[in-house]
Each structure stands twice: as C-alpha cells, then as structure tokens.
Design an enzyme around this catalytic site. Sequence first.
Site, PDB file in Angstrom:
ATOM      1  N   CYS A 114      76.923  95.386  40.893  1.00  0.00           N
ATOM      2  CA  CYS A 114      75.473  95.308  41.084  1.00  0.00           C
ATOM      3  C   CYS A 114      74.941  96.527  41.842  1.00  0.00           C
ATOM      4  O   CYS A 114      73.746  96.729  41.910  1.00  0.00           O
ATOM      5  CB  CYS A 114      75.035  93.991  41.704  1.00  0.00           C
ATOM      6  SG  CYS A 114      75.973  93.440  43.065  1.00  0.00           S
TER       7      CYS A 114
ATOM      8  N   ASN B 190      83.827  76.346  41.723  1.00  0.00           N
ATOM      9  CA  ASN B 190      82.944  77.357  42.313  1.00  0.00           C
ATOM     10  C   ASN B 190      82.876  78.517  41.335  1.00  0.00           C
ATOM     11  O   ASN B 190      83.902  79.027  40.916  1.00  0.00           O
ATOM     12  CB  ASN B 190      83.536  77.825  43.652  1.00  0.00           C
ATOM     13  CG  ASN B 190      82.876  79.093  44.159  1.00  0.00           C
ATOM     14  OD1 ASN B 190      81.680  79.291  43.972  1.00  0.00           O
ATOM     15  ND2 ASN B 190      83.649  79.967  44.777  1.00  0.00           N
ATOM     16  N   GLY B 191      81.661  78.935  40.985  1.00  0.00           N
ATOM     17  CA  GLY B 191      81.526  80.090  40.093  1.00  0.00           C
ATOM     18  C   GLY B 191      80.720  79.755  38.868  1.00  0.00           C
ATOM     19  O   GLY B 191      80.030  78.731  38.815  1.00  0.00           O
TER      20      GLY B 191
ATOM     21  N   SER C 290      73.613  87.025  58.840  1.00  0.00           N
ATOM     22  CA  SER C 290      74.628  87.754  58.072  1.00  0.00           C
ATOM     23  C   SER C 290      74.637  89.256  58.354  1.00  0.00           C
ATOM     24  O   SER C 290      75.582  89.939  57.974  1.00  0.00           O
ATOM     25  CB  SER C 290      74.439  87.491  56.581  1.00  0.00           C
ATOM     26  OG  SER C 290      73.106  87.750  56.226  1.00  0.00           O
TER      27      SER C 290
ATOM     28  N   TYR D   7      77.474  89.401  52.298  1.00  0.00           N
ATOM     29  CA  TYR D   7      76.464  88.394  52.584  1.00  0.00           C
ATOM     30  C   TYR D   7      76.930  86.941  52.504  1.00  0.00           C
ATOM     31  O   TYR D   7      76.575  86.115  53.340  1.00  0.00           O
ATOM     32  CB  TYR D   7      75.288  88.607  51.610  1.00  0.00           C
ATOM     33  CG  TYR D   7      74.256  87.525  51.625  1.00  0.00           C
ATOM     34  CD1 TYR D   7      73.398  87.376  52.705  1.00  0.00           C
ATOM     35  CD2 TYR D   7      74.138  86.628  50.563  1.00  0.00           C
ATOM     36  CE1 TYR D   7      72.450  86.366  52.727  1.00  0.00           C
ATOM     37  CE2 TYR D   7      73.184  85.619  50.572  1.00  0.00           C
ATOM     38  CZ  TYR D   7      72.342  85.491  51.653  1.00  0.00           C
ATOM     39  OH  TYR D   7      71.410  84.500  51.680  1.00  0.00           O
TER      40      TYR D   7
ATOM     41  N   CYS E 154      84.303  89.803  44.536  1.00  0.00           N
ATOM     42  CA  CYS E 154      82.867  90.097  44.600  1.00  0.00           C
ATOM     43  C   CYS E 154      82.541  90.682  45.970  1.00  0.00           C
ATOM     44  O   CYS E 154      82.750  90.026  46.996  1.00  0.00           O
ATOM     45  CB  CYS E 154      82.078  88.812  44.366  1.00  0.00           C
ATOM     46  SG  CYS E 154      80.343  88.979  44.771  1.00  0.00           S
TER      47      CYS E 154
ATOM     48  N   CYS F  28      74.147  90.599  38.112  1.00  0.00           N
ATOM     49  CA  CYS F  28      75.529  90.097  38.085  1.00  0.00           C
ATOM     50  C   CYS F  28      75.709  89.206  36.863  1.00  0.00           C
ATOM     51  O   CYS F  28      74.859  88.382  36.572  1.00  0.00           O
ATOM     52  CB  CYS F  28      75.789  89.282  39.338  1.00  0.00           C
ATOM     53  SG  CYS F  28      77.382  88.458  39.309  1.00  0.00           S
TER      54      CYS F  28
ATOM     55  N   GLY G 128      76.592  76.281  49.989  1.00  0.00           N
ATOM     56  CA  GLY G 128      75.763  75.452  49.132  1.00  0.00           C
ATOM     57  C   GLY G 128      75.198  74.280  49.885  1.00  0.00           C
ATOM     58  O   GLY G 128      75.944  73.567  50.561  1.00  0.00           O
TER      59      GLY G 128
ATOM     60  N   ASP H 148      69.913  95.372  57.908  1.00  0.00           N
ATOM     61  CA  ASP H 148      69.978  94.174  57.058  1.00  0.00           C
ATOM     62  C   ASP H 148      71.142  94.359  56.096  1.00  0.00           C
ATOM     63  O   ASP H 148      71.585  95.483  55.847  1.00  0.00           O
ATOM     64  CB  ASP H 148      68.655  93.981  56.306  1.00  0.00           C
ATOM     65  CG  ASP H 148      68.449  92.523  55.874  1.00  0.00           C
ATOM     66  OD1 ASP H 148      69.391  91.711  56.021  1.00  0.00           O
ATOM     67  OD2 ASP H 148      67.355  92.201  55.381  1.00  0.00           O
ATOM     68  N   ASP H 149      71.645  93.223  55.567  1.00  0.00           N
ATOM     69  CA  ASP H 149      72.835  93.348  54.714  1.00  0.00           C
ATOM     70  C   ASP H 149      72.524  93.847  53.319  1.00  0.00           C
ATOM     71  O   ASP H 149      73.335  94.513  52.694  1.00  0.00           O
ATOM     72  CB  ASP H 149      73.594  92.005  54.649  1.00  0.00           C
ATOM     73  CG  ASP H 149      72.690  90.863  54.285  1.00  0.00           C
ATOM     74  OD1 ASP H 149      72.151  90.862  53.172  1.00  0.00           O
ATOM     75  OD2 ASP H 149      72.501  89.967  55.123  1.00  0.00           O
TER      76      ASP H 149
ATOM     77  N   CYS I 170      79.163  78.043  45.226  1.00  0.00           N
ATOM     78  CA  CYS I 170      79.595  76.754  45.733  1.00  0.00           C
ATOM     79  C   CYS I 170      80.826  76.934  46.606  1.00  0.00           C
ATOM     80  O   CYS I 170      81.350  78.029  46.729  1.00  0.00           O
ATOM     81  CB  CYS I 170      79.951  75.826  44.579  1.00  0.00           C
ATOM     82  SG  CYS I 170      78.598  75.575  43.435  1.00  0.00           S
TER      83      CYS I 170
ATOM     84  N   CYS J   8      84.620  94.129  43.257  1.00  0.00           N
ATOM     85  CA  CYS J   8      83.617  94.382  42.227  1.00  0.00           C
ATOM     86  C   CYS J   8      82.376  94.870  42.966  1.00  0.00           C
ATOM     87  O   CYS J   8      81.965  94.268  43.953  1.00  0.00           O
ATOM     88  CB  CYS J   8      83.289  93.101  41.468  1.00  0.00           C
ATOM     89  SG  CYS J   8      81.863  93.302  40.375  1.00  0.00           S
TER      90      CYS J   8
END
Length: 473
Positions: A448, A117-118, A298, A256, A250, A397, A43, A360-361, A17, A445
Amino acid sequence: MVKDLGALLENKIIEECGVFGIYNVKNAAQLTYYGLHALQHRGQQGAGIATFDGEKISRYRGEGLVIEIFNSENISRLKGEYSIGHVRMGSDEVSGIENIQPLLVRSHTGDFTVAHNGRIINYEQLRTQLEYEGSIFQTSSSSEVICHLIQRQTGTFTEKIKKAIGKLEGSFAFLIMTEKNIYAVRDKNGFSPLAIAKLDDGFVISSETVGFEMINAQIIRDVKPGEIIKIGKKGLRSIMYTESTQKKMCSMEYIYLARPDSDIDGLNVHASRRMCGRILAQEFPCEDADIVIGVPDSSLSAAMGYSDGAGVPYEIGLIKNRYIGRTFIQPTQEERERGVKMKLSPVSNTIKGKNIVLVDDSIVRGTTSKYIVKLLKEAGAKAVHVRIASPAMVAPCFYGVDTSSLKDLISARMSLQELRDYIGADSLGFLSNEGLKKGLGNNICSACFDREYPTYLFGLDENFKKELKKLKN
Ligand code: SF4
C-alpha cells in the site's frame, strides 16, 4: 449501522479480526475469554467462544465488546478443555449475529467450528461455484466458504483441510476445532500473524502474543506461512499445505494494527515503531522543534523514537478519552469533527507557544490529521510539524486488511505540498519506503506504500484496474 467509533473518527484502517484457542487446559472458555480481552483491539463488532466438552461442541456469540457479551453465567455453560474464540471487525455488509464467529458446522461426519482472521479474496468465485454445486450458505461472511470447502473434500479431516486451503487466496490465519483436535492455519504469504504457546499440559494459539501474556502461557513459535499445525493428543504436528511460501507480514500490523506489547515474527511491535520514529527523525528533522508529541495510542512509540533520534523532548500533548461510546450512526462531517474533540483533548499547558512535532502512524483520508492540527493550533501551538511514521499510502490492499479504496487514499491524489496545505501543517514528512524496510526488515508486505504487491493473486489485476478507474471518475 453500527461501526467502531474509533475507526470512524480516525478514518483509519479497520482492523480485521483476532483468533484465540486453547487445547487441553481446564476452564478453556474462561481462558479464551481472557485471551479475547487481550485481542479486543483487533475487533469490537462482536465476539464468540466455542468449546468441546468431550461430547458436543457448544458456542456462545454476541455483538459488542468481549466484556459486554460474556458473563460468568454464559461462560460457565461453555464446558470443556478445548476452545476457540474470535473477536470480529467486519464491513457493514456483513454485520449481524449470524456472521459472528466461531462458525459452527453440524455434520454426520463430525461437528467442527471455525474462527478466521483475514479475507478470502477469491471468496465470490468460490461461493458462486459452491452454491452452483448445491451448498446453502447461512451467513454473508467470507469465512463460511472455508466450512463448505472442507466439508466437500474427501479423506481424513487433515487431508480435507489441506485440500480446502489450497483453493483459498488472500490473507488468513484461522483455527478449526473438531471433536479431537485444533488446527491452526496461516496463509502461504504470512500476511496475518498467528503464534503458538505452551500452557501446563496444553497449548494456546493466538493472533498476537499479548494473548499469551494474559494467561501466562509460554510462546513456542509463530505458525509458519503455509503451515497447518494439528494439535492433538500426540502434541503438535506440522503439515505444510504448500511449499510455495514467503514471509510477507502486513506492515500495517507493525505500524498500526497490533498492540505494542506483541511480538510478531520475532519483532516487538513497540520496538519496531520506535525504530521507525528514529529513522523518520533522520529523514525529516525539524530544526526549531521544542517538543515531540504522538497521537495516542498507536503513534506514541514512534513519537518516542522520533524524540530519541532528534534529541528533542518527548511530551504528552494529546489525551485520549477512553470512555467514549463505541457505536455511532453515520456521522456527518460536523459530527466527526466534534467526535475527534470528544476523543482527543490537547494538553494546552504543554503545547501553548511551542513548535511541535506531531507524530502519527499513518494518513489515510487526511481528515483526522487536519482536525488534530486545528485542535493543537486552537490550543495555542506556535507551529505544528507533522511527521508520519510510515510512507504515504498510495495503493489499496487486496489481501484482507480493510483499507479504504484507492479514491479515499489522500496521498494517491495529492502531492506532499497539497497535502500539507490541506491538513494545515507547517511542514509534513513521511517515512521513506527504504526507511520502513530499515525499521521492519524485508519480510514484510508494503504494497500500500510502494505498489509492490508480493503476489499477483487471483483477480488482483482486474481489481486494481477497477480501483484506478474509480479514481479517474
Ligand atoms: S497491501 Fe498494505 S494493508 Fe495490505 S497486506 Fe500489504 S501492507 Fe498490509
């Protein structure tokens, strides 16, 4: 079931968000509307604005895009010089107008409103406990636990926030507006971005700095991990809710999620993507490439970086249709394929007969990459060499970015060779974990990609075991 078409087609991470706030500036709601426009990419499911006019907090929310929800009439009813706003992307389980933020608490001790957000990862435990103690929830959003937790604490409002946040685990950046102050809060690991700026005699807070550009606000700084900034008549006051903090932004924000024109923790997103593309060109060169193209939007910065690093011309090889409808209903495989064609068109004149490096990202499920490779080959590309400007995603994640579960992450199931064959590329290369750190620094972080979760949080081990079990089944 309403979903974001772009996210569906791309099988990408669905953005969480965006939050935006104004303190002590005239026409706060109008400025918040502009700020939310700048954060729209975070969002598209719904948006809301709440203002305080000196007497009461008013709020307007709706489902859809900012431009679809707000108009001059409803904005003009949101009076006052304090405001917070929110753009939302949630999961299907928590759709519906009641889950659109800001959430509003009417209380005899003073009304307040929250934009978050989160994700609170210990939400279920907290909610169960709160319900057991008598709280009645109005929404299915994890953000509502913040409201109940604050309301149940004792002391000044600032003390209540501090005590409540101490109970939360996960990634979060949120704004709380009371009848006197706005509070900006960032989680202790700094997973989610949040920054503060000056505008005239007031302040602006935004998930991304693009929100400041939109209204000509001057950035002051990022909110620190573990910090509560209280904005009031005396200006800014910084309160740490914990001393145990670390900077672990993150990495997907850079790769992205964020807009390329945003700066996060002092690093420009476009520049960081371009750097990752340049490193990727060193790690995975392509000898016979004629051109480098990127998947819009992106991946374009990373494609430029690859072109810089490889000394191969950068070209526009894919055009994104910006006017495609936003909503979609449970697409079948065939519909998804058609959807990619609707969304992306190959520039045949550029790619016909060429050896192409397609940047691509990231790859999540691999289906989009497969379609794009097919699209380019059907349009006459001689060879398509896929280069991914982030490492292979091998772990889920747990911190609030809504990735697919482990079983959906194709790189967790397939070797590089198998994945190359699956997407039909002539060659495939991912940025290394070291390359990612070179491009973005160490204050990120990257769990992932490398399973190095920066913190073993509440319930994490159990979640991970469950995910692994699902993969084995
Ligand atoms: S695990 Fe991945 S998506 Fe989640 S916060 Fe870390 S880098 Fe971001």
